[in-house]
Design a protein around this motif. Sequence first.
Motif, PDB file in Angstrom:
ATOM      1  N   PRO A   1      13.319  14.941  10.737  1.00 42.47           N
ATOM      2  CA  PRO A   1      12.541  14.173   9.761  1.00 42.47           C
ATOM      3  C   PRO A   1      13.279  12.893   9.392  1.00 42.47           C
ATOM      4  CG  PRO A   1      13.615  16.050   8.716  1.00 42.47           C
ATOM      5  CD  PRO A   1      13.805  16.207  10.185  1.00 42.47           C
ATOM      6  N   PRO A   2      12.504  11.836   9.011  1.00 39.23           N
ATOM      7  CA  PRO A   2      13.169  10.570   8.679  1.00 39.23           C
ATOM      8  C   PRO A   2      14.005  10.704   7.415  1.00 39.23           C
ATOM      9  CG  PRO A   2      10.853  10.508   8.060  1.00 39.23           C
ATOM     10  CD  PRO A   2      11.060  11.772   8.845  1.00 39.23           C
ATOM     11  N   THR A   3      15.059   9.952   7.358  1.00 37.38           N
ATOM     12  CA  THR A   3      15.900   9.913   6.160  1.00 37.38           C
ATOM     13  C   THR A   3      15.441   8.751   5.290  1.00 37.38           C
ATOM     14  OG1 THR A   3      17.776  10.822   7.378  1.00 37.38           O
ATOM     15  CG2 THR A   3      18.242   9.711   5.282  1.00 37.38           C
ATOM     16  N   CYS A   4      14.821   9.071   4.142  1.00 37.56           N
ATOM     17  CA  CYS A   4      14.263   8.042   3.269  1.00 37.56           C
ATOM     18  C   CYS A   4      15.308   7.608   2.244  1.00 37.56           C
ATOM     19  CB  CYS A   4      13.016   8.562   2.553  1.00 37.56           C
ATOM     20  SG  CYS A   4      11.666   8.984   3.684  1.00 37.56           S
ATOM     21  N   PRO A   5      15.406   6.317   1.980  1.00 41.55           N
ATOM     22  CA  PRO A   5      16.383   5.846   0.993  1.00 41.55           C
ATOM     23  C   PRO A   5      15.984   6.290  -0.412  1.00 41.55           C
ATOM     24  CG  PRO A   5      14.953   4.055   1.694  1.00 41.55           C
ATOM     25  CD  PRO A   5      14.638   5.218   2.586  1.00 41.55           C
ATOM     26  N   PRO A   6      16.952   6.384  -1.314  1.00 45.88           N
ATOM     27  CA  PRO A   6      16.663   6.826  -2.683  1.00 45.88           C
ATOM     28  C   PRO A   6      16.020   5.722  -3.513  1.00 45.88           C
ATOM     29  CG  PRO A   6      18.977   6.300  -2.471  1.00 45.88           C
ATOM     30  CD  PRO A   6      18.391   6.156  -1.089  1.00 45.88           C
ATOM     31  N   VAL A   7      14.803   5.336  -3.118  1.00 46.12           N
ATOM     32  CA  VAL A   7      14.063   4.265  -3.795  1.00 46.12           C
ATOM     33  C   VAL A   7      12.663   4.779  -4.089  1.00 46.12           C
ATOM     34  CG1 VAL A   7      13.131   1.925  -3.543  1.00 46.12           C
ATOM     35  CG2 VAL A   7      15.382   2.467  -2.607  1.00 46.12           C
ATOM     36  N   LEU A   8      12.127   4.451  -5.272  1.00 46.46           N
ATOM     37  CA  LEU A   8      10.748   4.823  -5.564  1.00 46.46           C
ATOM     38  C   LEU A   8       9.835   4.120  -4.567  1.00 46.46           C
ATOM     39  CD1 LEU A   8      10.482   4.739  -9.466  1.00 46.46           C
ATOM     40  CD2 LEU A   8      10.534   6.727  -7.970  1.00 46.46           C
ATOM     41  N   PRO A   9       9.016   4.859  -3.813  1.00 52.08           N
ATOM     42  CA  PRO A   9       8.180   4.217  -2.794  1.00 52.08           C
ATOM     43  C   PRO A   9       7.105   3.324  -3.397  1.00 52.08           C
ATOM     44  CG  PRO A   9       7.638   6.544  -3.023  1.00 52.08           C
ATOM     45  CD  PRO A   9       8.873   6.322  -3.829  1.00 52.08           C
ATOM     46  N   LEU A  10       6.654   3.645  -4.616  1.00 55.42           N
ATOM     47  CA  LEU A  10       5.611   2.875  -5.285  1.00 55.42           C
ATOM     48  C   LEU A  10       5.907   2.885  -6.777  1.00 55.42           C
ATOM     49  CD1 LEU A  10       2.850   1.470  -5.470  1.00 55.42           C
ATOM     50  CD2 LEU A  10       1.774   3.719  -5.350  1.00 55.42           C
ATOM     51  N   THR A  11       5.987   1.710  -7.377  1.00 55.39           N
ATOM     52  CA  THR A  11       6.313   1.645  -8.789  1.00 55.39           C
ATOM     53  C   THR A  11       5.549   0.506  -9.447  1.00 55.39           C
ATOM     54  OG1 THR A  11       8.141   1.561 -10.384  1.00 55.39           O
ATOM     55  CG2 THR A  11       8.282   0.102  -8.484  1.00 55.39           C
ATOM     56  N   GLY A  12       5.590   0.432 -10.772  1.00 57.67           N
ATOM     57  CA  GLY A  12       4.879  -0.619 -11.484  1.00 57.67           C
ATOM     58  C   GLY A  12       4.896  -0.370 -12.975  1.00 57.67           C
TER      59      GLY A  12
ATOM     60  N   PRO B   1      -4.907  -6.449  -0.666  1.00 57.42           N
ATOM     61  CA  PRO B   1      -4.051  -6.013   0.448  1.00 57.42           C
ATOM     62  C   PRO B   1      -2.574  -6.312   0.256  1.00 57.42           C
ATOM     63  CG  PRO B   1      -5.120  -8.078   1.016  1.00 57.42           C
ATOM     64  CD  PRO B   1      -5.652  -7.687  -0.335  1.00 57.42           C
ATOM     65  N   GLU B   2      -2.187  -6.908  -0.876  1.00 55.13           N
ATOM     66  CA  GLU B   2      -0.791  -7.280  -1.080  1.00 55.13           C
ATOM     67  C   GLU B   2       0.062  -6.053  -1.402  1.00 55.13           C
ATOM     68  OE1 GLU B   2      -3.741 -10.278  -2.133  1.00 55.13           O
ATOM     69  OE2 GLU B   2      -3.268  -8.351  -3.068  1.00 55.13           O
ATOM     70  N   ARG B   3       1.327  -6.128  -0.998  1.00 51.83           N
ATOM     71  CA  ARG B   3       2.252  -5.047  -1.311  1.00 51.83           C
ATOM     72  C   ARG B   3       2.824  -5.194  -2.727  1.00 51.83           C
ATOM     73  NH1 ARG B   3       3.231  -1.904   2.854  1.00 51.83           N
ATOM     74  NH2 ARG B   3       4.961  -0.932   1.745  1.00 51.83           N
ATOM     75  N   PHE B   4       2.658  -6.374  -3.318  1.00 52.29           N
ATOM     76  CA  PHE B   4       3.081  -6.615  -4.694  1.00 52.29           C
ATOM     77  C   PHE B   4       1.964  -7.397  -5.365  1.00 52.29           C
ATOM     78  CE2 PHE B   4       4.933  -9.609  -7.773  1.00 52.29           C
ATOM     79  CZ  PHE B   4       5.455  -8.708  -8.681  1.00 52.29           C
ATOM     80  N   GLY B   5       1.463  -6.880  -6.498  1.00 46.77           N
ATOM     81  CA  GLY B   5       0.362  -7.555  -7.165  1.00 46.77           C
ATOM     82  C   GLY B   5      -0.002  -6.879  -8.473  1.00 46.77           C
TER      83      GLY B   5
ATOM     84  N   LEU C   1       8.365   0.853  -0.032  1.00 44.88           N
ATOM     85  CA  LEU C   1       8.609   1.477   1.266  1.00 44.88           C
ATOM     86  C   LEU C   1       7.296   1.682   2.011  1.00 44.88           C
ATOM     87  CD1 LEU C   1      11.157   4.226   0.132  1.00 44.88           C
ATOM     88  CD2 LEU C   1      11.698   2.013   1.146  1.00 44.88           C
ATOM     89  N   THR C   2       7.381   1.648   3.331  1.00 45.35           N
ATOM     90  CA  THR C   2       6.225   1.901   4.176  1.00 45.35           C
ATOM     91  C   THR C   2       6.229   3.356   4.620  1.00 45.35           C
ATOM     92  OG1 THR C   2       7.465   1.189   6.123  1.00 45.35           O
ATOM     93  CG2 THR C   2       6.158  -0.481   4.992  1.00 45.35           C
ATOM     94  N   PRO C   3       5.105   3.879   5.158  1.00 46.89           N
ATOM     95  CA  PRO C   3       5.098   5.247   5.675  1.00 46.89           C
ATOM     96  C   PRO C   3       6.149   5.401   6.772  1.00 46.89           C
ATOM     97  CG  PRO C   3       2.878   4.413   5.449  1.00 46.89           C
ATOM     98  CD  PRO C   3       3.793   3.253   5.231  1.00 46.89           C
ATOM     99  N   PRO C   4       6.746   6.581   6.962  1.00 42.10           N
ATOM    100  CA  PRO C   4       6.421   7.834   6.258  1.00 42.10           C
ATOM    101  C   PRO C   4       7.108   7.997   4.906  1.00 42.10           C
ATOM    102  CG  PRO C   4       8.099   8.250   7.895  1.00 42.10           C
ATOM    103  CD  PRO C   4       7.721   6.802   8.061  1.00 42.10           C
ATOM    104  N   CYS C   5       7.956   7.049   4.536  1.00 38.68           N
ATOM    105  CA  CYS C   5       8.668   7.183   3.260  1.00 38.68           C
ATOM    106  C   CYS C   5       7.880   6.592   2.099  1.00 38.68           C
ATOM    107  CB  CYS C   5      10.038   6.499   3.347  1.00 38.68           C
ATOM    108  SG  CYS C   5      11.171   7.281   4.520  1.00 38.68           S
TER     109      CYS C   5
END
Length: 248
Positions: free
Chosen positions: A45-56, A109-113, A74-78
């Motif tokens: 399995p991928p090793t995901c960094p310790p970062v919130l994948p989605l926040t706001g 469609p933006e990743r930040f907005g 982060l993008t999929p799969p993380c």
Amino acid sequence: MRYRFSFLLAAAALALAGMVAGGVGSAAAFPMTPSITTSPPLTPPPTCPPVLPLTGGVSTVTATSVTISYLIALTPPCGFNPPVTVTLFASREDAQQWLNPVAEAVSGPERFGTVTIDGLTADTLYWFRFSADGRRDTYVLGSARTAPTAVCAATVAIGHSWSGGFVATVTVRNVGTETLDGWRVAWRWPADERILTVWNATVESGSGADVTVRNASYNRALAPGGSTTFGMLVAASTPPGGIALTCP
């Protein structure tokens, strides 16, 4: 010579008999090496960094809307791909269980907005959650309260001016449905303006760029639809083009 030929013939007969007994072409006569089937190696399995994948969080609010900012780190799969859906709930318990949503809106469609949800009730606490890619984010759970309904409005008119100052008149109105018992008007000077004197009101704070003026004792109460005015003499190198007033 005859005996030698007879011996060879007998040996050949015995060998043929052995082959018949063992079965010509059988597994016993010609043993086959068994084939071995191996499974493909497992992909770790991928090793995901310790970062919130989605926040706001909350960006701005009005009496009837809430604007939520978001960031997909982060993008999929993380992580996720946009768009992001913001869902509002009436209580923290409902938000925790994703029950009884009261409103939602979808981002671009933006990743930040930002995402703005309208049609809300004034002075009400809401709880928000994120989802994207058909999956619910399991980390972020936040709250936002809409602003109270406005009961006070203020406008300014700049009258006589000269090199070094001007006179301004501010009108305060009760735009609510009940009597307004006390009012304040606040603003920020755009340049080097400074109040010299004020009438029909009291300067509550105004030593710097930020100014707050409150009612006098005799114009404190305003009936629904009622208004009052106050004036001020202001020192300034140049009169401003306008003053943005708020009436909290």
